[in-house]
Scaffold this motif. Structure first.
Motif, PDB file in Angstrom:
ATOM      1  N   SER A 102       0.909  -1.148  -0.091  1.00  0.00           N
ATOM      2  CA  SER A 102      -0.029   0.207   0.016  1.00  0.00           C
ATOM      3  C   SER A 102       0.849   1.320   0.011  1.00  0.00           C
ATOM      4  O   SER A 102       1.714   1.304   0.866  1.00  0.00           O
ATOM      5  CB  SER A 102      -0.938   0.118   1.402  1.00  0.00           C
ATOM      6  N   ARG A 128      -2.414  -1.396  -3.641  1.00  0.00           N
ATOM      7  CA  ARG A 128      -3.301  -0.406  -3.370  1.00  0.00           C
ATOM      8  C   ARG A 128      -2.659   0.974  -3.482  1.00  0.00           C
ATOM      9  O   ARG A 128      -1.376   1.266  -3.056  1.00  0.00           O
ATOM     10  CB  ARG A 128      -3.687  -0.399  -1.727  1.00  0.00           C
ATOM     11  N   ALA A 148      -8.290   0.777  -4.523  1.00  0.00           N
ATOM     12  CA  ALA A 148      -8.548  -0.313  -3.549  1.00  0.00           C
ATOM     13  C   ALA A 148      -9.934  -1.049  -3.731  1.00  0.00           C
ATOM     14  O   ALA A 148     -10.457  -0.586  -4.365  1.00  0.00           O
ATOM     15  CB  ALA A 148      -8.456   0.408  -2.260  1.00  0.00           C
TER      16      ALA A 148
END
Length: 232
Positions: free
Chosen positions: A71, A100, A170
């Motif tokens: 992420s 993400r 996401a």
């Protein structure tokens, strides 16, 4: 700089020791969020694009990579454009199919509190996000000459002095859309342009008003307190 945090996610604070970007400058940044990690990148303060000498251009190249199950939050503070600036900037993001991203870029067209207006400036600003090599989000803002007059047009920016572009990639993007729209005023909009891709664009009269809008939105999407420089 890498400040200490209370959780396992890494934060990096980018520092421009020159204090801004002017003609002839060439700045490059490369960063990677390795597999299974969480990385947040911000800046120590607002970036500034200063006056460039005739025939000179400031160049900024930022390249980010997000590996599987990683992420990345790219949350620089605003970039302020000054009279006679000449800035060519690009941001490229290479995503994996299972990564993400939270990205927010803000441009400020002169400091409203100082009565500044951009009647002569040049900007070429590009965002290129790809996933597994395929285009996911491509966006370019080009402004030249009397920027203030151009932004004053109703179909352009209606006189706004600051603009933000937010990208959220996401699995829960679709569920985020309705709550996000409820937070927006009449000069902002959000759209879901893919099952896991949410885009927001917001206009505001100045950087303060735009920051007031962005702070709760970014905190919510980030899922954690924003880096300390955003609170100063």
């Amino acid at each position: 700089m890498f400040p200490r945090t209370s959780d396992t996610a890494l934060q990096g604070v980018i520092v421009n020791t020159a204090g801004g970007v002017t003609g002839g400058d060439k700045l490059n940044l490369n960063a990677t969020a390795r597999a299974g990690t969480s990385l947040t990148l911000t800046t120590q303060a607002a970036e500034r694009a200063y006056r460039a000498q005739p025939g000179q251009m400031g160049m900024v190249r930022n390249a980010l990579s997000v590996e599987p199950r990683a992420s990345l939050a790219w949350l620089p503070q605003e970039t302020i454009l000054f009279q006679d600036c000449n800035l060519d900037r690009s941001l490229t993001v290479d995503l994996n199919a299972h990564s993400r991203l939270l990205l927010c870029e803000t441009l400020v067209f002169g400091r409203a509190a100082m009565g500044e207006k951009l009647t002569k400036a040049h900007l070429n600003d590009r965002i290129d996000i790809r996933r597994a090599g395929h285009p996911l989000f491509l966006d370019t803002i080009r402004l030249q000459g009397d920027v203030a007059a151009h932004l004053a047009k109703p179909a352009t920016a209606g006189g706004a002095g600051a603009i933000a572009t937010l990208v959220y990639v996401a699995p829960d993007a679709q569920g985020r859309l309705a709550p996000l729209r409820a937070q927006l005023g009449p000069t902002a909009g959000a759209s879901l342009i893919g099952d896991d891709l949410l885009i927001l664009r917001a206009l505001a009269p100045d950087s303060f008003a735009l920051r007031q809008l962005l702070l709760p939105i970014l905190s919510n999407l980030h899922g954690a307190p924003l880096p300390r420089p955003w609170m100063i």
